[in-house]
Scaffold this motif. Structure first.
Motif: not given
Length: 303
Positions: A44, A47-48, A50, A61, A112
Motif C-alpha cells: 500500500r 502504491s502511494r 512512500e 496507513e 504507476q
C-alpha cells in the motif's frame, strides 16, 4: 538410508517456505477474524509513492487499512455489493473527466505500477465504502430550514455581492493618421454630449470612420485596467469619460449603469448552504460512526 534422505528433504522443503514467509510478511493487525500483513502494508505504501515511509506514516496507513477493512466487513454484513457495471461506470467517468481512452488509462496505470485488474479492485473498494457511507451516514443527515437561516445570517459577508459598473466603449485606432483619429474621437464626444447612445454613434460614424466599440459588460473594482478604473471612478450612470489614450488607440468609456452591492437572497443560496451543512454533518457523523464501528469490533494492532 535413501528413505531417510527423501524424508529429510521433504521436511526441509516444507519448513523453508514457511520461514521465508515469516521473514517476508508478519501480521500487522488483526481485524475481527481477518488479518492485515506487513507485506500488504508495504504494498500500500509503495502504491502511494512512500517507499521510505516513517514509522508514523506506516501507523497512519495501517490505521486507514483497518478502517477500510472494518467497512468492508460491515458492507458484507448488511449485504451491500458493487457490480461490474458500477465499476465500469466509474472507469468511464474517469476517462471522460480526463479526456483519455481506455488504452491511455491503462498506460497511466502501468506507469504507476498498477494493472487494470488491480485498479478495478481499488475502485470496487472505494465504491463499496461510498455506498456504505450513504447507507449508514448520509441517509441519517437532515438539514432543517432553521439551520439554513442560521447559517445564512452568520455568514452574510460570504453572500454579499460587490458593486458593479456596466460599461460601453468607443475606440479609435491611431493607425497611420493619429490626427484624424483624434478629430473623429472629438466628434464622437460631442455626439455623446448631445444625447446619442454609444450604439447610435457607432452606427452613424462607422461607414466613414475607423471606430470600434459597443457593450463591454459589467465589472467589479479591480477587474479593469488601472487607467480605466481611474477614468470612471467619479462618473455616475449616463456619464462618459474624456478621451483616454491607451495602447495604440483613443478610448471613450460610458457608464451605462452602476449596480449597487447587495446581499444575495437566501432563496438563491439555499441549496449551496444545504450542501455545506450536509457535508459538515456527514463528516462529523462519519467520524462518530467509524469510532463506534471500531469500538464494537476486535482490533489488535501488532506493528
Amino acid at each position: 538410508m535413501l528413505k531417510k534422505i527423501v524424508f529429510t528433504a521433504l521436511l526441509f522443503s516444507l519448513i523453508i517456505p514457511s520461514v521465508w514467509a515469516e521473514q517476508l510478511s508478519k501480521i500487522a493487525a488483526v481485524v475481527n477474524d481477518e488479518i492485515i500483513t506487513t507485506r500488504q502494508l508495504e504494498q500500500r505504501l509503495v502504491s502511494r509513492g512512500e517507499r521510505s515511509a516513517t514509522d508514523a506514516q506506516k501507523r497512519q496507513e495501517l490505521d486507514n487499512m483497518i478502517n477500510e477493512r472494518l467497512m468492508e466487513q460491515r458492507s458484507r454484513e448488511i449485504g451491500l455489493e458493487v457490480s461490474d457495471d458500477d465499476i465500469e461506470t466509474a472507469i468511464n467517468d474517469v476517462q471522460q473527466q480526463n479526456n483519455i481512452s481506455r488504452e491511455q488509462l491503462e498506460q497511466a496505470l502501468i506507469a504507476q505500477g498498477l494493472s487494470m485488474s488491480g485498479y478495478r479492485e481499488q475502485l470496487r473498494g472505494q465504491i463499496l465504502r461510498y455506498k456504505l457511507m450513504g447507507y449508514e451516514v448520509k441517509s441519517k443527515v437532515d438539514i432543517t430550514r432553521q439551520e439554513v437561516r442560521n447559517y445564512y445570517q452568520e455568514h452574510l459577508d460570504q453572500y454579499r455581492q460587490s458593486p458593479r459598473v456596466r460599461l460601453s466603449r468607443l475606440t479609435f485606432p491611431l493607425g497611420d493618421d493619429p490626427t484624424a483619429a483624434r478629430e473623429n474621437a472629438t466628434i464622437a464626444l460631442r455626439k455623446l454630449d448631445d444625447g446619442e447612445s454609444v450604439d447610435e454613434v457607432l452606427v452613424n460614424m462607422s461607414p466613414r470612420t475607423r471606430i470600434e466599440g459597443g457593450e463591454m459588460g459589467s465589472f467589479v473594482a479591480g477587474e479593469l485596467s488601472e487607467t480605466f478604473e481611474q477614468a470612471i471612478a467619479d462618473l455616475d450612470s449616463g456619464d462618459h469619460t474624456p478621451l483616454i489614450p491607451l495602447g495604440d488607440a483613443l478610448h471613450i468609456l460610458k457608464v451605462e449603469e452602476r449596480i449597487p452591492g447587495s446581499v444575495a437572497d437566501i432563496s438563491t443560496v439555499e441549496e449551496q448552504i444545504r450542501g455545506e451543512l450536509s457535508q459538515q454533518k456527514m463528516d462529523q457523523k462519519l467520524q462518530e460512526w467509524r469510532e463506534n464501528l471500531r469500538s464494537e469490533s476486535y482490533v489488535d494492532v501488532r506493528l
